[in-house]
Write a protein that holds these residues in place. Structure first.
Motif, PDB file in Angstrom:
ATOM      1  N   SER A  22      32.871   0.012  -9.635  1.00  0.00           N
ATOM      2  CA  SER A  22      34.155   0.034  -8.946  1.00  0.00           C
ATOM      3  C   SER A  22      35.133   0.881  -9.751  1.00  0.00           C
ATOM      4  O   SER A  22      34.868   1.267 -10.888  1.00  0.00           O
ATOM      5  CB  SER A  22      34.714  -1.384  -8.791  1.00  0.00           C
ATOM      6  N   VAL A  23      36.305   1.154  -9.136  1.00  0.00           N
ATOM      7  CA  VAL A  23      37.397   1.799  -9.858  1.00  0.00           C
ATOM      8  C   VAL A  23      38.543   0.807 -10.033  1.00  0.00           C
ATOM      9  O   VAL A  23      39.693   1.183 -10.252  1.00  0.00           O
ATOM     10  CB  VAL A  23      37.879   3.082  -9.144  1.00  0.00           C
ATOM     11  N   GLY A  24      38.219  -0.472  -9.936  1.00  0.00           N
ATOM     12  CA  GLY A  24      39.171  -1.515 -10.258  1.00  0.00           C
ATOM     13  C   GLY A  24      40.113  -1.881  -9.130  1.00  0.00           C
ATOM     14  O   GLY A  24      39.848  -1.629  -7.954  1.00  0.00           O
ATOM     15  N   ARG A  25      41.224  -2.479  -9.529  1.00  0.00           N
ATOM     16  CA  ARG A  25      42.217  -2.999  -8.593  1.00  0.00           C
ATOM     17  C   ARG A  25      43.459  -2.113  -8.573  1.00  0.00           C
ATOM     18  O   ARG A  25      43.682  -1.313  -9.481  1.00  0.00           O
ATOM     19  CB  ARG A  25      42.607  -4.419  -8.998  1.00  0.00           C
ATOM     20  N   ALA A  26      44.283  -2.292  -7.548  1.00  0.00           N
ATOM     21  CA  ALA A  26      45.512  -1.515  -7.417  1.00  0.00           C
ATOM     22  C   ALA A  26      46.438  -1.755  -8.601  1.00  0.00           C
ATOM     23  O   ALA A  26      46.556  -2.869  -9.098  1.00  0.00           O
ATOM     24  CB  ALA A  26      46.221  -1.878  -6.116  1.00  0.00           C
ATOM     25  N   THR A  39      44.132   9.237   1.717  1.00  0.00           N
ATOM     26  CA  THR A  39      43.505   9.922   0.581  1.00  0.00           C
ATOM     27  C   THR A  39      42.364  10.838   0.991  1.00  0.00           C
ATOM     28  O   THR A  39      42.026  11.768   0.256  1.00  0.00           O
ATOM     29  CB  THR A  39      42.962   8.902  -0.435  1.00  0.00           C
ATOM     30  N   GLY A  40      41.723  10.568   2.142  1.00  0.00           N
ATOM     31  CA  GLY A  40      40.525  11.312   2.493  1.00  0.00           C
ATOM     32  C   GLY A  40      39.290  10.810   1.780  1.00  0.00           C
ATOM     33  O   GLY A  40      38.201  11.362   1.951  1.00  0.00           O
ATOM     34  N   ASP A  41      39.443   9.741   0.986  1.00  0.00           N
ATOM     35  CA  ASP A  41      38.312   9.149   0.274  1.00  0.00           C
ATOM     36  C   ASP A  41      37.758   7.974   1.058  1.00  0.00           C
ATOM     37  O   ASP A  41      38.503   7.220   1.694  1.00  0.00           O
ATOM     38  CB  ASP A  41      38.735   8.659  -1.118  1.00  0.00           C
ATOM     39  N   LEU A  42      36.460   7.803   1.000  1.00  0.00           N
ATOM     40  CA  LEU A  42      35.789   6.679   1.621  1.00  0.00           C
ATOM     41  C   LEU A  42      35.531   5.600   0.571  1.00  0.00           C
ATOM     42  O   LEU A  42      35.184   5.907  -0.578  1.00  0.00           O
ATOM     43  CB  LEU A  42      34.455   7.115   2.225  1.00  0.00           C
ATOM     44  N   GLY A  43      35.698   4.344   0.980  1.00  0.00           N
ATOM     45  CA  GLY A  43      35.447   3.261   0.047  1.00  0.00           C
ATOM     46  C   GLY A  43      35.527   1.922   0.733  1.00  0.00           C
ATOM     47  O   GLY A  43      35.724   1.824   1.951  1.00  0.00           O
ATOM     48  N   SER A  44      35.376   0.885  -0.061  1.00  0.00           N
ATOM     49  CA  SER A  44      35.468  -0.482   0.455  1.00  0.00           C
ATOM     50  C   SER A  44      36.129  -1.358  -0.602  1.00  0.00           C
ATOM     51  O   SER A  44      36.069  -1.063  -1.804  1.00  0.00           O
ATOM     52  CB  SER A  44      34.080  -1.036   0.799  1.00  0.00           C
ATOM     53  N   PHE A  54      35.636   0.134  -4.316  1.00  0.00           N
ATOM     54  CA  PHE A  54      34.379   0.845  -4.561  1.00  0.00           C
ATOM     55  C   PHE A  54      34.401   2.116  -3.721  1.00  0.00           C
ATOM     56  O   PHE A  54      34.425   2.051  -2.490  1.00  0.00           O
ATOM     57  CB  PHE A  54      33.177  -0.020  -4.191  1.00  0.00           C
ATOM     58  N   LEU A  55      34.425   3.266  -4.374  1.00  0.00           N
ATOM     59  CA  LEU A  55      34.462   4.541  -3.667  1.00  0.00           C
ATOM     60  C   LEU A  55      33.055   4.982  -3.317  1.00  0.00           C
ATOM     61  O   LEU A  55      32.114   4.814  -4.111  1.00  0.00           O
ATOM     62  CB  LEU A  55      35.130   5.604  -4.534  1.00  0.00           C
ATOM     63  N   THR A  56      32.925   5.562  -2.139  1.00  0.00           N
ATOM     64  CA  THR A  56      31.603   6.016  -1.692  1.00  0.00           C
ATOM     65  C   THR A  56      31.545   7.500  -1.400  1.00  0.00           C
ATOM     66  O   THR A  56      30.461   8.025  -1.134  1.00  0.00           O
ATOM     67  CB  THR A  56      31.168   5.238  -0.431  1.00  0.00           C
ATOM     68  N   GLY A  57      32.669   8.206  -1.440  1.00  0.00           N
ATOM     69  CA  GLY A  57      32.634   9.649  -1.226  1.00  0.00           C
ATOM     70  C   GLY A  57      33.899  10.165  -0.582  1.00  0.00           C
ATOM     71  O   GLY A  57      34.868   9.438  -0.373  1.00  0.00           O
ATOM     72  N   ARG A  58      33.863  11.456  -0.273  1.00  0.00           N
ATOM     73  CA  ARG A  58      34.970  12.115   0.409  1.00  0.00           C
ATOM     74  C   ARG A  58      34.568  12.345   1.860  1.00  0.00           C
ATOM     75  O   ARG A  58      33.434  12.754   2.163  1.00  0.00           O
ATOM     76  CB  ARG A  58      35.274  13.469  -0.226  1.00  0.00           C
TER      77      ARG A  58
END
Length: 531
Positions: A355-359, A411-416, A424-428
């Motif tokens: 993950s990239v953590g929390r806000a 952002t144009g980023d995909l995640g959950s 958790f980022l999954t891509g652009r």
């Protein structure tokens, strides 16, 4: 994950982030309370510059700029490597009421001139280029003023700005949209035709710095080495501004850029307690750790930070074992004044690698294609809102209307998001490969490839196909001395990817192109290999 033995624990209930309002008062608390404390370590001789000395230089620079005819809210370009000149020009420009626009000094003349012209800067501040290279050629329609800072072994310092006697011209450009509330204009990563101009107010800057300081509990006892370039948000906000606002020390490496050969010695000299870098630099440090990491002679690290590109989980764990400190992944963008999320310090919450953590100081939401919030674990587009988020792009109303809505940035980023709010980022979205209707994230395939024994780095891209529209291909860099081949890599992938995700073509290459921030340059990869 257990807290490594060397990671010190601070009391989160007692920590207070610095009370700043922007770039103009960034140093005020330290100058008042600790004027003789070191703020910067500069040059190959590693001269120390105190907060009092840095404040004096910034005031002198502000006075010099005020006498040139520049007005509050005017934009000036800053073309400089990671040196004392960059810091003095940035803070002095802010105190003069100017809006500073840092530009990569390594850009080709055509790209640099196009960015400066599109913004409409009224002058350009020139400092030393990285690595002792020749000074860059810059946009000739406005004056370019050379700045030099000299620091003595006694800690005294002088600054000289050669402005000449000519008047600064007024030029047309997007800078007409700026005001005295603005502090910075940063350029997004990309080529000339894709780079966008992001205005950040002093309030944006202050919110970003406070959020970063609070996330990592930065204080006067901390020090770091600036491994990242300061003309992008990663190095500027996370390494430089947050450290100075919190009373720490920043070492600016010799010749103004990261060097794996001197990095650990720089860390020792600074007494560094943390550092932040892109995965490419972390990979280099890990690869060189057997001979480059000096163990007990390096100060104990509280944590290490990674941002600006996805970090392979295997690399993250290997570095934690090597360095004896938690490696925290963060997520940010120019439009949010850098950091939007981060893994927390271990005593603030669990680490969830991958993950990239929390806000951190912003609100997050993940929306599906119809604009509805996604349930926990479901993939969608990441949106960000908060005091760090810019108001839009300069000179680009169409892109602003597409990317900004009601204070939210798409952002144009995909995640959950999981149940605990970890992202958790999954891509652009724009990077997705469409293979016969199956949407494939190249970032996901790259993460799998990076875990294959013998693979140092991978880039996944689409190649045209008459039947499926697109197929998956990959360019792979092998580790030194490894005998891994394409068939072994494909065999590894087949056990870990869906059949439609497995690359149809593997190309072994010596190296991959990267952007100035250290991320994978996908446009260059496509130009080299997608044919």
């Amino acid at each position: 994950m257990a807290v490594p033995a060397t990671a010190s624990v601070r009391d989160p209930d007692r920590y207070r982030p610095p009370a700043i309002t922007g770039l103009t008062d960034l140093l005020d608390r330290q100058v008042r309370d600790r004027p003789h404390a070191r703020a910067l370590i500069v040059t190959g001789d590693r001269m120390e510059l105190s907060y009092g000395a840095l404040d004096h230089l910034a005031d002198g620079m502000a006075a010099r700029l005020a006498g040139t005819g520049l007005r509050r809210g005017d934009a000036v370009g800053l073309v400089c490597a990671n040196t004392a000149e960059f810091v003095v020009a940035l803070l002095g420009g802010a105190r003069a009421g100017l809006v500073v626009a840092p530009v990569d000094p390594a850009l080709p003349e055509s790209q640099m001139s196009a960015r400066l012209e599109a913004l409409g800067v009224r002058a350009i501040l020139l400092g030393p280029p990285a690595g002792g290279a020749a000074p860059p050629a810059v946009w000739a329609r406005v004056p370019a003023w050379t700045l030099r800072v000299d620091v003595s072994r006694a800690g005294t310092a002088t600054a000289a700005l050669e402005t000449g006697a000519g008047a600064v011209p007024h030029v047309q450009g997007a800078a007409d949209e700026l005001s005295g509330h603005d502090a910075l204009v940063l350029f997004t990563a990309g080529t000339t035709d894709r780079a966008k101009m992001v205005p950040l107010t002093h309030a944006n800057v202050a919110a970003s710095v406070r959020g970063i300081c609070a996330t990592y509990e930065l204080g006067p006892g901390d020090a770091t080495v600036a491994a990242m370039p300061l003309f992008h948000g990663h190095g500027l906000f996370a390494a430089l501004l947050s450290t100075l606002a919190s009373g720490g020390c920043v070492l600016l490496p010799e010749r103004g850029r990261f060097s794996a050969h001197t990095f650990w010695d720089d860390m020792r000299v600074a007494g560094a307690t943390w550092f932040t870098a892109v995965p490419t630099i972390h990979e280099i440090l890990l690869e060189r750790s057997a001979k480059g990491f000096t163990g007990p002679r390096v100060p104990s690290l509280r944590f290490v930070r990674s941002c600006s590109a996805p970090l392979n989980t295997a690399t993250q764990r290997a570095l934690e074992r090597t360095l004896g400190a938690p490696l925290l992944s963060a997520y940010g963008m120019t439009e949010s004044a850098h950091q939007a999320t981060s893994e927390p310090l271990p005593h603030h919450g669990p680490l969830k690698h991958g993950s990239v953590g929390r806000a951190t100081g912003v609100d997050l939401r993940v929306l599906d294609q119809d604009g509805r919030p996604c349930p926990a674990g479901a993939e969608g587009e990441v949106w960000v809102q908060g005091p760090t988020v810019a108001r839009g792009y300069l000179g680009n109303p169409a892109e602003t209307a597409h990317s900004f809505a009601d204070g939210w940035f798409r952002t144009g980023d995909l995640g959950s998001l999981d149940e605990d709010g970890y992202l958790f980022l999954t891509g652009r979205i724009k990077n997705l490969i469409n293979r016969g209707g199956e949407k494939i994230s190249p970032e996901h395939v790259e993460d799998i490839l990076a875990g294959c024994p013998g693979v140092a780095e991978a880039a996944v891209f689409a190649v045209p196909d008459a039947t499926y529209g697109q197929r998956v291909a990959a360019a792979v860099v092998l580790s030194g001395g490894e005998g891994t081949g394409a068939e072994e890599i494909l065999r590894y992938c087949r056990g870990r990817l869906a059949p439609f995700e497995v690359p149809d073509r593997i190309r072994i290459v010596a190296s991959l192109p990267h952007t100035a921030k250290g991320g994978l340059d996908r446009a260059a990869v496509d130009a080299l290999y997608a044919h």
